[in-house]
Design a protein around this motif. Structure first.
Motif, PDB file in Angstrom:
ATOM      1  N   ARG A 159     -56.644  48.433  21.860  1.00 48.54           N
ATOM      2  CA  ARG A 159     -56.099  49.494  22.460  1.00 48.54           C
ATOM      3  C   ARG A 159     -54.936  49.072  23.401  1.00 48.54           C
ATOM      4  N   GLN A 160     -54.554  47.721  23.441  1.00 49.42           N
ATOM      5  CA  GLN A 160     -53.599  47.113  24.276  1.00 49.42           C
ATOM      6  C   GLN A 160     -52.446  46.481  23.530  1.00 49.42           C
ATOM      7  N   GLU A 161     -52.001  47.118  22.535  1.00 51.75           N
ATOM      8  CA  GLU A 161     -51.022  46.651  21.436  1.00 51.75           C
ATOM      9  C   GLU A 161     -49.752  46.747  22.039  1.00 51.75           C
ATOM     10  N   LYS A 162     -49.552  47.667  22.840  1.00 52.44           N
ATOM     11  CA  LYS A 162     -48.342  47.928  23.683  1.00 52.44           C
ATOM     12  C   LYS A 162     -48.034  46.953  24.529  1.00 52.44           C
ATOM     13  N   GLU A 163     -49.042  46.214  25.175  1.00 53.30           N
ATOM     14  CA  GLU A 163     -49.012  45.215  25.981  1.00 53.30           C
ATOM     15  C   GLU A 163     -48.575  43.854  25.429  1.00 53.30           C
ATOM     16  N   VAL A 164     -49.309  43.749  24.050  1.00 50.21           N
ATOM     17  CA  VAL A 164     -48.808  42.681  23.425  1.00 50.21           C
ATOM     18  C   VAL A 164     -47.294  42.802  22.919  1.00 50.21           C
ATOM     19  N   LEU A 165     -46.788  43.628  22.714  1.00 49.65           N
ATOM     20  CA  LEU A 165     -45.558  43.739  22.075  1.00 49.65           C
ATOM     21  C   LEU A 165     -44.524  43.545  23.214  1.00 49.65           C
ATOM     22  N   GLU A 166     -44.986  43.834  24.387  1.00 47.99           N
ATOM     23  CA  GLU A 166     -44.142  43.147  25.589  1.00 47.99           C
ATOM     24  C   GLU A 166     -44.031  41.593  25.695  1.00 47.99           C
ATOM     25  N   GLU A 167     -44.973  41.026  25.083  1.00 47.82           N
ATOM     26  CA  GLU A 167     -44.986  39.366  25.208  1.00 47.82           C
ATOM     27  C   GLU A 167     -44.418  38.845  23.950  1.00 47.82           C
ATOM     28  N   LEU A 168     -43.954  39.717  22.866  1.00 52.50           N
ATOM     29  CA  LEU A 168     -43.184  39.123  21.853  1.00 52.50           C
ATOM     30  C   LEU A 168     -41.835  38.773  22.138  1.00 52.50           C
ATOM     31  N   GLN A 169     -41.439  37.789  21.149  1.00 56.90           N
ATOM     32  CA  GLN A 169     -40.002  37.328  21.476  1.00 56.90           C
ATOM     33  C   GLN A 169     -39.329  37.655  20.023  1.00 56.90           C
ATOM     34  N   ARG A 170     -38.128  38.083  20.206  1.00 59.49           N
ATOM     35  CA  ARG A 170     -37.443  38.527  18.880  1.00 59.49           C
ATOM     36  C   ARG A 170     -37.013  37.230  18.110  1.00 59.49           C
ATOM     37  N   PRO A 171     -37.359  37.007  16.951  1.00 62.12           N
ATOM     38  CA  PRO A 171     -37.079  35.827  16.256  1.00 62.12           C
ATOM     39  C   PRO A 171     -35.487  35.656  15.934  1.00 62.12           C
ATOM     40  N   LYS A 172     -35.172  34.476  16.011  1.00 58.89           N
ATOM     41  CA  LYS A 172     -33.700  33.719  15.678  1.00 58.89           C
ATOM     42  C   LYS A 172     -33.256  34.480  14.344  1.00 58.89           C
ATOM     43  N   ASP A 173     -34.232  34.554  13.219  1.00 48.91           N
ATOM     44  CA  ASP A 173     -33.839  35.037  11.821  1.00 48.91           C
ATOM     45  C   ASP A 173     -34.209  36.555  12.115  1.00 48.91           C
TER      46      ASP A 173
END
Length: 434
Positions: free
Chosen positions: A153-167
């Motif tokens: 239920r915390q997938e939105k929190e996980v999204l905030e920690e992701l980094q946009r890949p160079k590709d």
């Protein structure tokens, strides 16, 4: 009161038979030398004109309730049944019953003419049958996982920690189950989108094929595939209708139609509306709703190690180009359009979606970084069939079956092949830790 033109259309298309499923009652009996003819047919309103009549609360405008589209021909018995059980025989269901009945009669007449023209013998032809399935040429080889403190239920929190890949082409969908973050991306990649979540955690790698026969893990694998589709369609500008599991176009600005350039069947590139407000032909007045082209996409396992991507053209309906209509007001509009869609029409819709999703290329490639990818071919799966053949008026050949390789797609194919070189393919599931 229905006009004579609408009544003639109704009787001609009903073929002297009650439209109720399974009813074989004839609706008229000829006169004899002693007695006159007997007419048993009853014209039934799908949506009643009377305030206390069955299905009166439907959104169909009053001026359209005496028209052919709102009439169905029934015997007395089944007219009584459908009117006394409106909760069972809804307007949407009756429209579907009517459409199927008329299509069945049309096909039966075509077959009878075919037999008659061949002295009682059906002449069978061998034809290529094109499906609505695209072959999956390559699935992601592995599923990666790490332990996580987040729950599903915390997938939105996980999204905030992701980094946009160079590709910028890289897809990064994920899933959290049983305290594990699961994805197709290589979690050992120090420059990957999940690097902040990995830290010093141990990374596990599982062979995808080992999950396909596991009743618990197969749904997880399917969810990762579907979320990859969400990413692909999102980048193509489509919205997700979660209630009906389909993707649809939205206008760039509220109240404005939208058109897309694409390559239709057997023609050069052209443009078509994908969001529009229909207009009443007689009055040229816009109708109080908008159409949005939509599609349901679904990965299917067709054999032990073979998968396909199913394309099912749909239609999304809104009140103003943005707000979805209630389900009970959508059915009749969509069912009416589908009832007029024959083989070539359906293939034309599938062609639009495969062209749009692939950018007119021989394959759709979803990249997860490194050699991890999902590759879908854009040549529709096909087979051969022996049958009496299509009526002549519907016989249209599908010529642009495959997209040809060009310089750009050939370069992409070489890049995919190069990614495979030196791939460390391990036989067992692996665990890596720093």
């Amino acid at each position: 009161m229905p006009n004579q033109t609408d009544l003639r259309r109704l009787f001609q298309r009903s073929g002297n038979r009650c439209a109720f499923p399974g009813c074989s009652n004839q609706l008229d009996f000829p006169a004899t030398t002693q007695d006159e003819a007997v007419v048993l047919s009853e014209v039934c309103h799908i949506v009643s004109r009377a305030k206390r009549g069955p299905r009166f609360d439907d959104a169909l405008p009053m001026e359209e309730r005496d028209k052919y589209e709102n009439l169905i021909l029934l015997c007395r018995e089944h007219h009584t049944i459908v009117d006394r059980q409106p909760a069972t025989y809804t307007a949407e269901r009756l429209r579907e019953i009517k459409a199927k009945h008329e299509q069945l009669l049309s096909e039966a007449i075509e077959k009878a003419i075919c037999i008659q023209n061949n002295d009682g013998k059906v002449a069978y032809v061998t034809e290529v049958l094109h499906s609505t399935l695209l072959p999956v040429l390559e699935m992601p080889k592995y599923v990666y996982s790490i332990d996580t403190d987040y729950n599903d239920r915390q997938e939105k929190e996980v999204l905030e920690e992701l980094q946009r890949p160079k590709d910028g082409r890289e897809i990064y969908s994920f899933l959290i189950r049983n305290g594990q973050l699961l994805c197709f991306n290589d979690l050992k990649n120090k420059e990957g989108p999940f690097q902040h979540l990995v830290g010093f955690r141990s990374v596990k790698r599982y062979h995808s094929e080992a999950w396909w026969d596991d009743p618990i893990k197969l749904p997880w694998f399917m969810t990762l595939l579907n979320r990859s589709l969400n990413k692909l369609t999102g980048r193509k500008g489509l919205n997700l209708d979660r209630d009906h599991h389909r993707y649809y176009f939205m206008p760039n600005s509220p109240g404005e139609p939208l058109s897309i350039k694409y390559k239709p069947l057997n023609q050069s590139r052209t443009e078509r509306n994908v969001v529009w407000q229909p207009i009443t032909r007689k009055t040229q007045i816009p109708k109080p709703y908008w159409y949005h082209l939509a599609v349901a996409l679904d990965f299917q396992r067709v054999q032990e190690k073979n998968w396909s991507l199913s394309i099912r053209p749909e239609m999304h309906v809104t009140s103003d180009g943005s707000r979805s209509l209630p389900a009970e007001r959508i059915g009749s509009k969509v069912t009416r359009r589908k009832s007029r869609m024959f083989n070539f029409d359906l293939l034309s819709e599938v062609q639009f979606w495969r062209d749009f999703l692939s950018d007119s290329k021989p394959r759709i490639v979803l990249r997860y970084g490194g050699s991890q990818r999902l590759v879908v071919g854009t040549t529709l799966l096909q087979g051969t069939v022996q049958w009496p053949g299509m009526p002549e008026k519907y016989q249209q050949q599908f010529r642009n079956v495959e997209y040809e390789e060009d310089l750009f797609t050939s370069a992409e194919l070489r890049e995919l092949n190069a990614d495979d070189e030196g791939w460390d393919d391990l036989e067992e599931d692996d665990v890596w830790s720093d």
